[in-house]
Design a protein around this motif. Structure first.
Motif, PDB file in Angstrom:
ATOM      1  N   GLU A  11       1.235  12.300  -9.476  1.00 30.53           N
ATOM      2  CA  GLU A  11       0.386  13.275  -9.653  1.00 30.53           C
ATOM      3  C   GLU A  11       1.018  14.976  -9.071  1.00 30.53           C
ATOM      4  O   GLU A  11       0.239  15.512  -8.544  1.00 30.53           O
ATOM      5  N   GLY A  12       1.818  14.226  -8.712  1.00 32.78           N
ATOM      6  CA  GLY A  12       3.065  15.483  -8.793  1.00 32.78           C
ATOM      7  C   GLY A  12       2.629  16.140  -6.390  1.00 32.78           C
ATOM      8  O   GLY A  12       2.510  17.515  -6.884  1.00 32.78           O
ATOM      9  N   ARG A  13       2.348  15.565  -6.207  1.00 34.76           N
ATOM     10  CA  ARG A  13       1.951  15.585  -4.636  1.00 34.76           C
ATOM     11  C   ARG A  13       2.531  15.187  -3.418  1.00 34.76           C
ATOM     12  O   ARG A  13       3.864  14.442  -3.649  1.00 34.76           O
ATOM     13  N   GLN A  14       2.464  15.930  -2.589  1.00 32.54           N
ATOM     14  CA  GLN A  14       3.810  15.341  -1.590  1.00 32.54           C
ATOM     15  C   GLN A  14       3.300  14.813  -0.411  1.00 32.54           C
ATOM     16  O   GLN A  14       1.958  15.858   0.243  1.00 32.54           O
ATOM     17  N   SER A  15       3.220  14.383   0.291  1.00 31.22           N
ATOM     18  CA  SER A  15       2.796  13.071   1.471  1.00 31.22           C
ATOM     19  C   SER A  15       3.001  14.298   2.667  1.00 31.22           C
ATOM     20  O   SER A  15       4.114  13.691   2.737  1.00 31.22           O
ATOM     21  N   PRO A  16       1.725  14.948   3.288  1.00 26.87           N
ATOM     22  CA  PRO A  16       1.623  15.337   4.855  1.00 26.87           C
ATOM     23  C   PRO A  16       2.423  14.157   5.630  1.00 26.87           C
ATOM     24  O   PRO A  16       3.431  14.129   6.761  1.00 26.87           O
ATOM     25  N   HIS A  17       2.614  13.046   5.682  1.00 22.63           N
ATOM     26  CA  HIS A  17       3.080  11.699   6.473  1.00 22.63           C
ATOM     27  C   HIS A  17       4.584  11.251   5.311  1.00 22.63           C
ATOM     28  O   HIS A  17       4.800  11.094   4.100  1.00 22.63           O
ATOM     29  N   PRO A  18       4.586  10.511   6.309  1.00 20.01           N
ATOM     30  CA  PRO A  18       6.272  10.050   5.813  1.00 20.01           C
ATOM     31  C   PRO A  18       5.360   8.600   5.245  1.00 20.01           C
ATOM     32  O   PRO A  18       4.661   8.117   5.936  1.00 20.01           O
ATOM     33  N   TYR A  19       6.155   8.493   4.046  1.00 22.99           N
ATOM     34  CA  TYR A  19       6.518   6.723   3.441  1.00 22.99           C
ATOM     35  C   TYR A  19       6.475   5.783   4.213  1.00 22.99           C
ATOM     36  O   TYR A  19       7.201   5.332   3.708  1.00 22.99           O
ATOM     37  N   GLU A  20       6.197   5.350   4.839  1.00 17.57           N
ATOM     38  CA  GLU A  20       5.901   4.417   5.903  1.00 17.57           C
ATOM     39  C   GLU A  20       5.143   3.571   6.366  1.00 17.57           C
ATOM     40  O   GLU A  20       3.715   3.908   6.266  1.00 17.57           O
ATOM     41  N   PRO A  21       4.929   1.960   5.777  1.00 15.23           N
ATOM     42  CA  PRO A  21       4.046   0.899   5.912  1.00 15.23           C
ATOM     43  C   PRO A  21       3.729   0.891   7.305  1.00 15.23           C
ATOM     44  O   PRO A  21       4.609   1.496   8.618  1.00 15.23           O
ATOM     45  N   LEU A  22       2.894   0.737   8.324  1.00 15.31           N
ATOM     46  CA  LEU A  22       1.852   0.233   9.489  1.00 15.31           C
ATOM     47  C   LEU A  22       3.176  -0.379  10.314  1.00 15.31           C
ATOM     48  O   LEU A  22       3.793  -0.326  11.320  1.00 15.31           O
ATOM     49  N   ASP A  77       1.341  -1.252  -0.192  1.00 18.23           N
ATOM     50  CA  ASP A  77       0.090   0.158  -0.126  1.00 18.23           C
ATOM     51  C   ASP A  77       0.918   1.591   0.375  1.00 18.23           C
ATOM     52  O   ASP A  77       0.772   2.517  -0.772  1.00 18.23           O
ATOM     53  N   VAL A  78       2.123   0.991   0.532  1.00 16.69           N
ATOM     54  CA  VAL A  78       2.865   2.581   0.833  1.00 16.69           C
ATOM     55  C   VAL A  78       3.183   2.898  -0.478  1.00 16.69           C
ATOM     56  O   VAL A  78       3.655   3.857  -1.214  1.00 16.69           O
ATOM     57  N   ALA A  79       3.823   1.385  -0.870  1.00 11.72           N
ATOM     58  CA  ALA A  79       4.347   1.779  -2.140  1.00 11.72           C
ATOM     59  C   ALA A  79       3.525   2.298  -3.667  1.00 11.72           C
ATOM     60  O   ALA A  79       3.986   2.967  -4.375  1.00 11.72           O
ATOM     61  N   TYR A  80       2.111   2.019  -3.356  1.00  9.39           N
ATOM     62  CA  TYR A  80       1.655   1.683  -4.363  1.00  9.39           C
ATOM     63  C   TYR A  80       1.171   3.012  -4.083  1.00  9.39           C
ATOM     64  O   TYR A  80       0.794   4.344  -5.176  1.00  9.39           O
ATOM     65  N   LYS A  81       1.501   3.902  -2.671  1.00 11.72           N
ATOM     66  CA  LYS A  81       0.749   5.266  -2.699  1.00 11.72           C
ATOM     67  C   LYS A  81       1.732   6.302  -2.766  1.00 11.72           C
ATOM     68  O   LYS A  81       2.268   8.335  -3.512  1.00 11.72           O
ATOM     69  N   ARG A  82       3.213   6.427  -2.758  1.00  9.09           N
ATOM     70  CA  ARG A  82       4.190   6.689  -3.089  1.00  9.09           C
ATOM     71  C   ARG A  82       3.721   7.040  -4.832  1.00  9.09           C
ATOM     72  O   ARG A  82       4.237   7.919  -5.171  1.00  9.09           O
ATOM     73  N   ARG A  83       3.930   5.393  -5.168  1.00 15.09           N
ATOM     74  CA  ARG A  83       4.008   6.073  -6.879  1.00 15.09           C
ATOM     75  C   ARG A  83       2.582   7.068  -7.651  1.00 15.09           C
ATOM     76  O   ARG A  83       3.067   7.833  -8.391  1.00 15.09           O
ATOM     77  N   ARG A  84       2.004   7.102  -6.779  1.00 17.79           N
ATOM     78  CA  ARG A  84       0.840   7.790  -7.271  1.00 17.79           C
ATOM     79  C   ARG A  84       0.801   8.956  -6.854  1.00 17.79           C
ATOM     80  O   ARG A  84       0.670  10.152  -6.948  1.00 17.79           O
ATOM     81  N   HIS A  85       1.296   9.246  -5.989  1.00 20.09           N
ATOM     82  CA  HIS A  85       1.533  11.158  -5.824  1.00 20.09           C
ATOM     83  C   HIS A  85       2.442  11.753  -6.116  1.00 20.09           C
ATOM     84  O   HIS A  85       2.185  12.305  -7.170  1.00 20.09           O
ATOM     85  N   ALA A  86       3.958  10.010  -6.904  1.00 20.55           N
ATOM     86  CA  ALA A  86       4.903  10.976  -7.600  1.00 20.55           C
ATOM     87  C   ALA A  86       4.292  11.404  -8.970  1.00 20.55           C
ATOM     88  O   ALA A  86       4.148  12.723  -8.960  1.00 20.55           O
TER      89      ALA A  86
END
Ligand code: ZN
Length: 468
Positions: free
Chosen positions: A118-129, A107-116
């Protein structure tokens, strides 16, 4: 005697089970579940509501994710006590936690790819639970207990596990606190199963309890008769064979898949269906089925009789356990009708999606639902009769036949919960209703009060009660 109880999850909702008992100088947590409701998932990421290092022991009722899924995180936050559960629960929990860790990482890897993208920066670190390593790190904490044998948890504190009949290894837990002849008991129902289901024994009720926490998933509903499941299955299979298509069954890895194998074994043995290839196309369901095979001592009389006759309740001619991806892909080359049991149970991911792309546009194939489909899932959308659906990024027209068999529920309904409570020798001083949506918990609480004159309270999240 000071006895404190705090509701830390599954209070007016159904997931994230966690209840804290403070007694005799100890803090004991019953279950440490993951939140699955979309609206509450954020709680998985918040620090545990009480300091993890201050918890002395965890008592685990059963292996479902919403009861065990935050154990690796609790360990990461500093919990170092023992996790008490039955040996089947330990075996299945470890499979579930490893699977959950893999999903967290993906899920984290997917979110990182999607944000990249969409040119978005996540406010939270990309870390799995938690990771696979985090899950494995809590495995040495498991300590197994046998049903109906009191286990010492601490000075003057013991826990006795009773078969809850919900999934293999599941338990209701009776916690006894006290010494010098004076004691109090709190009973945690865990998830209560149903009477007369295949494989599992009927729920067992402990002899007595001062206080009870009872689940209420179906506290305001009644299930239909579950006797005709194999008849319905026979009909769906026969008709699909006649049409010349495949039968796809999205299924949960724990319990549901084994129940399906059990029914199919029965139908094949009695020649009620023609010889067919049946694929269990889920590595996780295959691993869980191995756990079932390792625990013949836990099954009911009918399954025991099969085993004693040399029959494998989860195996039959034509069954293929497909572990690898290449085995899974080869299924679509098979000519004629085959049955494919694959996850995920609500078609939200997993191998079932690949099988759907090959079959959903074929009117001769059948898609059979045997489990609850949460709102918004692909399974629910198909079940509601959508004409076009998106699967693996492609629009597909639904031409396959869609069928559903009810009656597979692993949870007691309102009357079965009442029957379970009725097994206690005397009415408890007080009952706390947990593990149910707001309506269900409130209606079940009222029902018990009205019909049985019991003192009932709907548990509230983070509420603390002093028990005397
Ligand atoms: Zn459960």
């Amino acid at each position: 005697m000071a006895l404190k109880l705090q509701f830390l999850g599954a209070a007016q909702n159904v997931t994230g089970s966690a209840h804290l008992v403070e007694a005799g100088g100890m803090r004991i947590l019953v279950d440490c579940g993951y939140y699955q409701e979309r609206a509450l998932r954020q709680r998985n990421w918040e620090p545990f509501p009480v300091p993890a290092e201050g918890i002395d022991a965890v008592l685990l009722t059963h292996a479902h994710l919403d009861h065990c899924g935050l154990l690796p995180k609790l360990h990461k936050e500093g919990f170092r006590g023992k996790i008490y559960c039955t040996s089947a629960t330990r075996d299945i929990t470890q499979i579930i936690l490893l699977d959950s860790a893999r999903i967290q990482v993906e899920d984290v890897a997917y979110k990182r790819r999607r944000h990249a993208r969409e040119g978005r920066q996540s406010p939270h670190p990309y870390e799995p639970l938690y990771t696979v390593e985090d899950a494995e790190a809590c495995f040495p904490l498991f300590s197994t207990v046998a049903y109906e044998q009191p286990a010492a948890i601490g000075d003057g504190i013991e826990a006795t596990y009773y078969d809850a009949g919900h999934i293999l290894g599941s338990a209701s837990i009776l916690l006894r606190v006290g010494r010098n002849g004076e004691s109090r008991t709190i009973l945690f129902s865990g998830d209560v199963g149903r009477w007369n289901t295949p494989i599992l024994r009927d729920p067992t009720v402990p002899p007595e309890a001062d206080y009870v926490l009872v689940e209420s998933t179906y506290g305001n509903r009644l299930h239909g008769d579950n006797a005709d499941i194999s008849k319905r299955l026979e009909t769906v299979i026969t008709e699909t064979v006649r049409a010349g298509g495949n039968l796809l069954i999205p299924s949960f890895a724990v319990e549901r898949s084994q129940e399906l194998l059990y029914h199919l074994n029965e139908l094949v043995g009695a020649k009620r269906i023609p010889p067919l290839m049946v694929f269990l196309d889920s590595p996780m369901a295959i691993r869980v089925t191995d756990v079932f095979r390792r625990h013949p001592e836990l099954v009911d009389e009918e399954a025991t009789a099969l085993i004693e006759d040399g029959n494998d309740p989860y195996g039959f001619t034509g069954l293929v356990m497909s572990r690898s991806v290449s085995q899974s892909k080869a299924i679509n080359q098979v000519k004629g009708t085959s049955i494919v049991i694959a996850g995920s149970g609500m078609c939200t991911g997993g191998r079932i999606k690949h099988h759907l792309t090959h079959n959903i546009e074929r009117p001769e194939s059948t898609l059979l639902f045997v489990g609850y489909q949460a709102s918004g899932t692909l399974g629910r959308i198909i079940l509601q009769g959508a004409n076009r659906v998106r699967i693996l990024g492609q629009e597909r027209t639904v031409r396959a036949r869609v069928e559903q068999i009810d009656g597979f529920s692993a949870h007691a309904d309102r009357n079965e919960l009442r029957r379970w409570l009725g097994g206690l020798a005397a009415p408890p001083r007080r009952i706390f209703v947990v593990h149910g949506e707001e309506d269900s918990a409130a209606e079940f609480s009222d029902f018990l009060h009205r019909e049985e004159g019991l003192s009932t309270t709907v548990a509230e999240y983070r509420q603390t009660v002093e028990l005397d």
